[in-house]
Design an enzyme around this catalytic site. Structure first.
Site, PDB file in Angstrom:
ATOM      1  N   ARG A 242      27.014   7.269  -5.743  1.00 32.94           N
ATOM      2  CA  ARG A 242      25.691   6.898  -5.257  1.00 32.94           C
ATOM      3  C   ARG A 242      25.275   7.866  -4.163  1.00 32.94           C
ATOM      4  O   ARG A 242      26.083   8.227  -3.311  1.00 32.94           O
ATOM      5  CB  ARG A 242      25.705   5.467  -4.699  1.00 32.94           C
ATOM      6  CG  ARG A 242      25.930   4.393  -5.756  1.00 32.94           C
ATOM      7  CD  ARG A 242      24.790   4.306  -6.770  1.00 32.94           C
ATOM      8  NE  ARG A 242      25.262   3.640  -7.992  1.00 32.94           N
ATOM      9  CZ  ARG A 242      24.596   3.639  -9.142  1.00 32.94           C
ATOM     10  NH1 ARG A 242      23.439   4.275  -9.251  1.00 32.94           N
ATOM     11  NH2 ARG A 242      25.082   3.026 -10.190  1.00 32.94           N
ATOM     12  N   GLU A 271      15.969  10.208  -5.310  1.00 31.24           N
ATOM     13  CA  GLU A 271      16.047  10.888  -6.601  1.00 31.24           C
ATOM     14  C   GLU A 271      14.657  10.927  -7.223  1.00 31.24           C
ATOM     15  O   GLU A 271      14.039   9.867  -7.340  1.00 31.24           O
ATOM     16  CB  GLU A 271      17.007  10.154  -7.540  1.00 31.24           C
ATOM     17  CG  GLU A 271      18.444  10.266  -7.086  1.00 31.24           C
ATOM     18  CD  GLU A 271      19.412   9.414  -7.904  1.00 31.24           C
ATOM     19  OE1 GLU A 271      18.969   8.773  -8.880  1.00 31.24           O
ATOM     20  OE2 GLU A 271      20.589   9.370  -7.543  1.00 31.24           O
ATOM     21  N   HIS A 290      20.805  12.332 -12.158  1.00 28.47           N
ATOM     22  CA  HIS A 290      21.353  10.990 -12.413  1.00 28.47           C
ATOM     23  C   HIS A 290      21.446  10.730 -13.926  1.00 28.47           C
ATOM     24  O   HIS A 290      20.899   9.744 -14.431  1.00 28.47           O
ATOM     25  CB  HIS A 290      20.502   9.906 -11.748  1.00 28.47           C
ATOM     26  CG  HIS A 290      21.280   8.643 -11.474  1.00 28.47           C
ATOM     27  ND1 HIS A 290      21.128   7.877 -10.350  1.00 28.47           N
ATOM     28  CD2 HIS A 290      22.255   8.028 -12.210  1.00 28.47           C
ATOM     29  CE1 HIS A 290      21.940   6.836 -10.396  1.00 28.47           C
ATOM     30  NE2 HIS A 290      22.647   6.910 -11.515  1.00 28.47           N
TER      31      HIS A 290
END
Lengths: 324, 324
Positions: A242, A271, A290
């Site tokens: 994370r 992000e 991601h």
């Protein structure tokens, strides 16, 4: 067989939803009355959830209290951050509601993604793919004699769990020294596992520092300036856990000072990173958006994992990936 | 122990040459009288070679005839193209001169390089590292759901030998279907091996086509337009063998037509490819500059491999990597 009302706030391609329908034949599927992403969703629980026996997806944790008949929650992600707080844990424990997640859907893909990072760095692909140097020239010699095979190097996996275990399998042929770090060693891990008291020493020995830490109050900015200063000069840092576990300015500083050779990140905060973020300016920082858990057929795997657990639930067998 | 005159036309860093000196103590090292790269080198044999018992490096094959006392040649590369013709083979056979090469110095590194290519492609790193798409947007969904783990896919390794064997080890945890292709199956390979008659069929099934073919008259432009047309639509092509085994315009066409998803090349013809070459214009062609065999400590590994073989030679034991 008891007919279950299954609340599903999970959306996928039509053929995957069809697999879900077929696999739940004999039960009743209930979809949210409101669009999943509606900002109203937090106002009051979806009526479909209130009457459900089972919830599959990302059910609102605040609505579970009112879902009086709920007997099992299956979360459609690997992360359980949204559910991982004492009140929710107390609620599901009190009402005997098992909670499972989708960790195994993503673990292989995540491990493969980390290895792709490690090998791209070891073979210096970002540089090698743009170089035009001719064989025998000094820049070519420098490149060719500095690429690596990973053999014999040391990797530290922080947040050692299912992904770490899978990564250990992938790394086995490389004969690396792999060490895991977790809050508490279970004693049955595939590699030596250290806990907090040995962390500083181990960080200073690792060539590869792989952050798979989950997001929690405890891991917030786990990698701060002090921890980055402990790393072995020349180490490479990877994060597929994370973004919040890393203090990003401290990472940018460690990359800028040359202590870290490179960082490979699949997660950041936010992000995507804005274009003017210091990590975007670092030539030795490589970011994917991601996607580590992603793979062809992901939503199908996810549905099949739920259906497998549904069979277990119906037969009163232990659930896979049970987290609470 | 017989004192040997060892002709060495191999140059490395001072500390590596020191390892060579220490490892050959008791023997005599002879270096070329002329600079190795001199254009005069072909005119007449180096006097150092003429009197030598052993040659280590890249001795001129045309000079071996005149080196009357030569008892063993150890080539400092994996490629033996320069020596691999009938006259030379006949000469060393007639005079009982064993010829060994340095294959095992490079095999692990080459296999790791191929895997770095395979994983960079599977995880779409070239695209993923430059994308700025936010989670949940259509381009992000397209990327995340199209990356792969390699599991269950089929790889065909052409020129199955030491590198192929090492690659099979690295691929084992991915549970792929791996098939080797070589002129003649020995029957003791780790994977099913096909020969020419089954090639067309196997090419049409492979998701990954890995060219490790050596350079020879037989393999010149082995991958031509006809062969590329046999490939499974969507396949990925890799070459870490020799550039001459590929007809590059045909490869550019196969990439342009979309039949091939991508090509990853460590070898081309010429090296480096000129900037205006069609393969440079193909967005799905990725080229590294002939570094697959490279690794930290390469010249030291190379010298140690020679020294190991020297001990074997002195003790009259079978040489490693004997090729003639």
């Amino acid at each position: 067989m008891t007919k279950l009302r299954i609340f599903v706030d999970f959306i996928a391609e039509a053929e995957v939803m069809e697999i879900l329908r077929q696999g739940t034949a004999g039960h009743e599927l209930v979809f949210p009355k409101r669009p999943v992403a509606s900002i109203l969703a937090k106002a009051e629980p979806d009526p479909g959830l209130v009457d459900a026996d089972v919830a599959f997806g990302q059910p609102d944790p605040n609505a579970v209290e009112q879902a009086r008949g709920l007997k099992w929650i299956h979360i459609s992600t690997s992360s359980i951050t949204r559910y991982d707080h004492p009140e929710f844990r107390e609620l599901v424990a009190r009402r005997n509601i098992p909670v499972s997640n989708s960790a195994r859907v993503y673990q292989e893909s995540c491990a493969v993604h980390v290895l792709s990072f490690m090998l791209a760095q070891a073979r210096k692909l970002p540089l090698a793919l743009v170089t035009r140097s001719a064989s025998g020239t000094p820049p070519w010699n420098a490149l060719r004699t500095s690429v690596r095979t990973l053999r014999g190097e040391t990797a530290l996996i922080l947040g050692y769990g299912a992904i770490g275990k899978q990564l250990v399998e992938l790394l086995r042929p490389f004969e690396m020294k792999v060490i895991g770090f977790r809050r508490k060693s279970r004693g049955d891990e595939e590699v030596p596992v250290i806990t907090a008291e040995k962390l500083a020493h181990t960080l200073s020995m690792a060539d590869h520092v792989i952050d798979i830490l989950p997001d929690s109050a405890e891991t917030k900015h786990f990698f701060n300036a002090a921890r980055f200063k402990l790393l072995k000069p020349g180490a490479v840092f990877y994060n597929i856990g994370r973004g919040a576990t890393v203090e990003q300015q401290a990472l940018a500083d460690a990359l800028g000072s040359g202590r870290l050779t490179a960082a490979w990140l699949d997660v950041t905060e936010p992000e995507p990173l804005p274009d003017d973020h210091p990590l975007r300016a670092a030539p030795n920082c490589f970011v994917t958006p991601h996607i580590a858990g992603g793979h062809v057929g992901e939503s199908q795997t996810l549905v099949r994992h739920f259906l497998g657990n549904l069979q277990r639930f119906v037969r009163n067998e232990p659930l896979l990936d049970r987290v609470m």
